[in-house]
Design a protein around this motif. Structure first.
Motif, PDB file in Angstrom:
ATOM      1  N   UNK A  95       0.755  -1.936  -0.071  1.00 35.05           N
ATOM      2  CA  UNK A  95       0.166   0.258   0.245  1.00 35.05           C
ATOM      3  C   UNK A  95       0.863   1.176  -0.596  1.00 35.05           C
ATOM      4  N   UNK A  96       1.672   2.588  -1.178  1.00 36.08           N
ATOM      5  CA  UNK A  96       1.737   2.960  -1.181  1.00 36.08           C
ATOM      6  C   UNK A  96       1.281   4.329  -1.112  1.00 36.08           C
ATOM      7  N   UNK A  97       1.534   5.115  -0.414  1.00 39.98           N
ATOM      8  CA  UNK A  97       0.915   6.642  -0.106  1.00 39.98           C
ATOM      9  C   UNK A  97       0.598   6.847  -1.608  1.00 39.98           C
ATOM     10  N   UNK A  98      -0.956   7.965  -1.057  1.00 41.67           N
ATOM     11  CA  UNK A  98      -1.425   7.996  -2.943  1.00 41.67           C
ATOM     12  C   UNK A  98      -0.193   9.642  -2.914  1.00 41.67           C
ATOM     13  N   UNK A  99       0.132  10.566  -2.037  1.00 37.02           N
ATOM     14  CA  UNK A  99       1.020  11.310  -2.447  1.00 37.02           C
ATOM     15  C   UNK A  99       2.348  11.207  -3.256  1.00 37.02           C
ATOM     16  N   UNK A 100       2.731   9.723  -2.616  1.00 42.93           N
ATOM     17  CA  UNK A 100       3.799   9.404  -3.236  1.00 42.93           C
ATOM     18  C   UNK A 100       3.745   8.986  -4.200  1.00 42.93           C
ATOM     19  N   UNK A 101       3.418   7.878  -4.879  1.00 42.84           N
ATOM     20  CA  UNK A 101       2.994   7.009  -6.162  1.00 42.84           C
ATOM     21  C   UNK A 101       1.360   7.612  -6.812  1.00 42.84           C
ATOM     22  N   UNK A 102       2.001   7.447  -8.145  1.00 43.11           N
ATOM     23  CA  UNK A 102       0.926   7.216  -9.060  1.00 43.11           C
ATOM     24  C   UNK A 102       1.421   6.523 -10.416  1.00 43.11           C
ATOM     25  N   UNK A 103      -0.124   6.488 -11.131  1.00 42.65           N
ATOM     26  CA  UNK A 103      -0.428   5.244 -11.882  1.00 42.65           C
ATOM     27  C   UNK A 103       0.074   5.320 -12.998  1.00 42.65           C
ATOM     28  N   UNK A 104       0.141   6.868 -13.439  1.00 45.03           N
ATOM     29  CA  UNK A 104       1.198   7.816 -14.509  1.00 45.03           C
ATOM     30  C   UNK A 104       0.730   8.759 -14.889  1.00 45.03           C
ATOM     31  N   UNK A 105       1.262   9.594 -15.993  1.00 46.37           N
ATOM     32  CA  UNK A 105       1.450  10.514 -16.000  1.00 46.37           C
ATOM     33  C   UNK A 105       0.702  11.835 -15.813  1.00 46.37           C
ATOM     34  N   UNK A 106      -0.441  11.367 -16.510  1.00 45.80           N
ATOM     35  CA  UNK A 106      -1.880  11.606 -16.096  1.00 45.80           C
ATOM     36  C   UNK A 106      -2.110  11.999 -14.366  1.00 45.80           C
ATOM     37  N   UNK A 107      -2.120  10.964 -14.600  1.00 47.92           N
ATOM     38  CA  UNK A 107      -2.567  10.476 -12.429  1.00 47.92           C
ATOM     39  C   UNK A 107      -1.229  12.014 -12.399  1.00 47.92           C
ATOM     40  N   UNK A 108      -0.388  11.536 -11.929  1.00 49.21           N
ATOM     41  CA  UNK A 108       0.580  12.955 -11.383  1.00 49.21           C
ATOM     42  C   UNK A 108       0.143  14.500 -11.881  1.00 49.21           C
ATOM     43  N   UNK A 109      -0.083  14.653 -12.713  1.00 51.51           N
ATOM     44  CA  UNK A 109       0.089  15.729 -13.497  1.00 51.51           C
ATOM     45  C   UNK A 109      -1.748  16.878 -12.800  1.00 51.51           C
ATOM     46  N   UNK A 110      -2.757  15.612 -12.417  1.00 52.01           N
ATOM     47  CA  UNK A 110      -3.954  15.008 -11.193  1.00 52.01           C
ATOM     48  C   UNK A 110      -4.060  15.567  -9.848  1.00 52.01           C
ATOM     49  N   UNK A 111      -2.973  15.060  -9.623  1.00 50.49           N
ATOM     50  CA  UNK A 111      -3.078  15.408  -7.900  1.00 50.49           C
ATOM     51  C   UNK A 111      -2.342  15.605  -6.997  1.00 50.49           C
ATOM     52  N   UNK A 112      -1.330  15.818  -7.627  1.00 52.88           N
ATOM     53  CA  UNK A 112       0.199  16.367  -7.380  1.00 52.88           C
ATOM     54  C   UNK A 112       0.205  18.362  -7.365  1.00 52.88           C
ATOM     55  N   UNK A 113      -0.976  18.207  -6.748  1.00 49.95           N
ATOM     56  CA  UNK A 113      -1.174  19.922  -6.157  1.00 49.95           C
ATOM     57  C   UNK A 113       0.499  21.312  -6.121  1.00 49.95           C
ATOM     58  N   UNK A 114       1.238  20.361  -5.932  1.00 45.76           N
ATOM     59  CA  UNK A 114       2.745  21.450  -6.015  1.00 45.76           C
ATOM     60  C   UNK A 114       3.297  21.804  -7.207  1.00 45.76           C
ATOM     61  N   UNK A 115       2.414  20.951  -7.873  1.00 43.20           N
ATOM     62  CA  UNK A 115       2.831  21.751  -9.594  1.00 43.20           C
ATOM     63  C   UNK A 115       2.968  22.931 -10.491  1.00 43.20           C
ATOM     64  N   UNK A 116       1.296  22.877  -9.968  1.00 39.77           N
ATOM     65  CA  UNK A 116       0.881  24.241 -10.333  1.00 39.77           C
ATOM     66  C   UNK A 116       1.743  25.539  -9.629  1.00 39.77           C
ATOM     67  N   UNK A 117       2.231  25.165  -8.108  1.00 39.72           N
ATOM     68  CA  UNK A 117       3.034  25.643  -7.488  1.00 39.72           C
ATOM     69  C   UNK A 117       4.681  26.318  -7.908  1.00 39.72           C
ATOM     70  N   UNK A 118       5.057  25.382  -8.948  1.00 35.91           N
ATOM     71  CA  UNK A 118       6.478  25.594  -9.271  1.00 35.91           C
ATOM     72  C   UNK A 118       7.450  24.116  -8.873  1.00 35.91           C
ATOM     73  N   UNK A 119       6.860  23.599  -8.099  1.00 31.62           N
ATOM     74  CA  UNK A 119       7.361  22.596  -7.046  1.00 31.62           C
ATOM     75  C   UNK A 119       7.242  21.411  -7.339  1.00 31.62           C
TER      76      UNK A 119
END
Length: 452
Positions: free
Chosen positions: A86-110
């Motif tokens: 069981x991975x953490x949802x904040x550190x594990x993503x199915x694919x790139x689209x899932x990464x962009x959708x759930x990783x909110x820090x990207x919108x802050x440039x992080x």
């Protein structure tokens, strides 16, 4: 190593079909080799393991923490019913689209320092030969977000907001009004359809080089270019996708506008700067002289009053002496003010020397200006420096003349009172001549003794 990296190592060893939407991996009917057992124990021993979950079921028994370490070792070569990670949802993503959708820090440039994307088998922080192109693109756009935050006028970032907006406020010369353009910095999936952009120009603008020539002009030119490009859409609100789409046009407009500015930064503009400083310094000196007008006029006025008093049929000695004392006091005030003005003039002289030297170094740091007027600049600055210096020295000499004149009025009043009311038969002029000769002889004798 973190629990994430160790869990990823186990995931790769299990050769699972993938991670489901709940970021859980469940591999059934697994032969417990020594390598698999070792990887499982490594995960359990991680300091941050409580944030993860790893369960092994073998028969009716379940093993989920380090307390089952020895029991698990005894199951070597046994067949486990399943192994569930069981991975953490904040550190594990199915694919790139899932990464962009759930990783909110990207919108802050992080970009998070540690995460795993399953479909491309990418673990952040892991030493690999080459970063996937899609991650390089994400890094490029995140860098752009951070740079935009440094070039815009301010960032509209509400508390707990998923994304923010960069706000550029430019004066509309046609309508004589201020108009803002908002750029939504949300990191969206459609950004991946674009190519990476060249960030060298904007990096050069925001780099921390305080002494760089034209730093502020570069920043203002870039802001105007952003505003002009985005207002082509006839909309006060735009997004990161629009900005990247027009990025090449934006850079063309920026470089064209900046080149026009550099050409406009001519020798004439530099002349105006030098002349402006020259006029300001001269005005300061003249203001110092102007403050003396009322005070200096007091002594001649008292001399005029004394003349009226002394011309009476029976002049009053008390009145005459009183006027002389008042004139002496006024002279003391004038001398105090003159001393202060002399000090201020000296400071202006020192300051002007430093300023003209600074202007000369500033001119030589501008390669475009030096190319145009290499030999003229030094002579131009030196000439203006001499003009100001001569003017300030003239003012100093005039202040000395004013002081001597004030002394002359007071001494004339004192001499006139002494002559008018001298009560002795011996003429005052004789005493004055005798005293002067005695003082001169004494000075000569002392000088001769000192020389021997």
């Amino acid at each position: 190593m973190s629990a994430l990296s160790r869990s990823v190592a186990l995931y790769r060893l299990l050769e699972s079909d993938g991670i489901n939407e709940s970021t859980t991996v469940k591999k059934q009917n697994v032969s417990l080799s020594s390598d698999i057992i070792h990887k499982i124990i490594d995960v359990w021993e991680s300091s941050d393991y409580p944030d993860f979950g790893l369960e092994v079921r073998c028969g009716s028994q379940r093993y989920s923490d380090i307390s089952k370490k020895e029991e698990l070792k005894k199951l070597r070569d046994e067949l486990a019913e399943y192994i569930e990670i069981n991975f953490q949802r904040t550190s594990c993503f199915i694919d790139i689209n899932d990464f962009i959708k759930r990783c909110n820090s990207l919108s802050h440039g992080i970009i998070p320092s540690s995460f795993f994307i399953a479909d491309i088998n990418y673990l952040r922080g892991e030493e690999i030969e080459a970063t996937p192109d899609v991650l390089l693109k994400i890094e490029n756009f995140c860098a752009l977000i951070n740079l935009l935050k440094k070039t815009c006028h301010f960032v509209d970032n509400k508390e707990d907001a998923i994304s923010s907006k960069a706000v550029f406020v430019i004066t509309d010369e046609d309508n004589k009004s201020m108009k803002p353009v908002y750029i939504d910095l949300s990191f969206t999936q459609k950004l991946l359809t674009l190519t990476t952009i060249d960030l060298r120009a904007i990096r050069e603008i925001v780099e921390d080089d305080i002494g760089k020539t034209h730093k502020e002009e570069q920043l203002s030119t870039f802001r105007v270019s952003v505003w002009e490009i985005l207002t082509l859409e006839r909309n006060s609100t735009s997004d990161l996708y629009s900005l990247i789409t027009y990025w090449d046009e934006l850079l063309e407009k920026y470089f064209a506008s900046y080149e026009l500015y550099i050409r406009g930064f001519s020798f004439t503009k530099f002349q105006n700067e030098v002349h402006e400083y020259l006029v300001d310094s001269a005005n300061k000196a003249n203001e110092l002289v102007g403050t003396l007008a009322n005070k200096v006029a007091i002594v001649p006025s008292l001399f005029g009053v004394w003349l009226l008093a002394i011309k009476e049929d029976e002049p009053n000695i008390i009145l005459s002496l009183g006027l002389v004392l008042i004139a002496v006091f006024a002279l003391a005030v004038v001398i105090m003010v003159l001393d202060n003005q002399h000090f201020m003039i000296k400071k202006i002289l020192d300051s002007s020397a430093e300023r003209f030297d600074l202007l000369k170094r500033k001119a030589h740091s501008n390669t475009e200006l030096i190319k145009q007027k290499n030999l003229v600049i030094d002579s131009f600055i030196d000439r203006n420096n001499r003009e100001l210096t001569v003017r300030l020295i003239q003012i100093k000499r005039r202040l000395i003349a004013i002081r001597l004149s004030a002394w002359a009025f007071v001494l004339a009043m004192f001499w006139g009172v002494c002559i008018t009311f001298w009560p002795y038969s011996t003429p005052l002029s004789s005493i004055f001549v005798f005293s002067s000769l005695s003082i001169a002889c004494g000075a000569l004798i002392i000088s001769a003794c000192i020389s021997k």
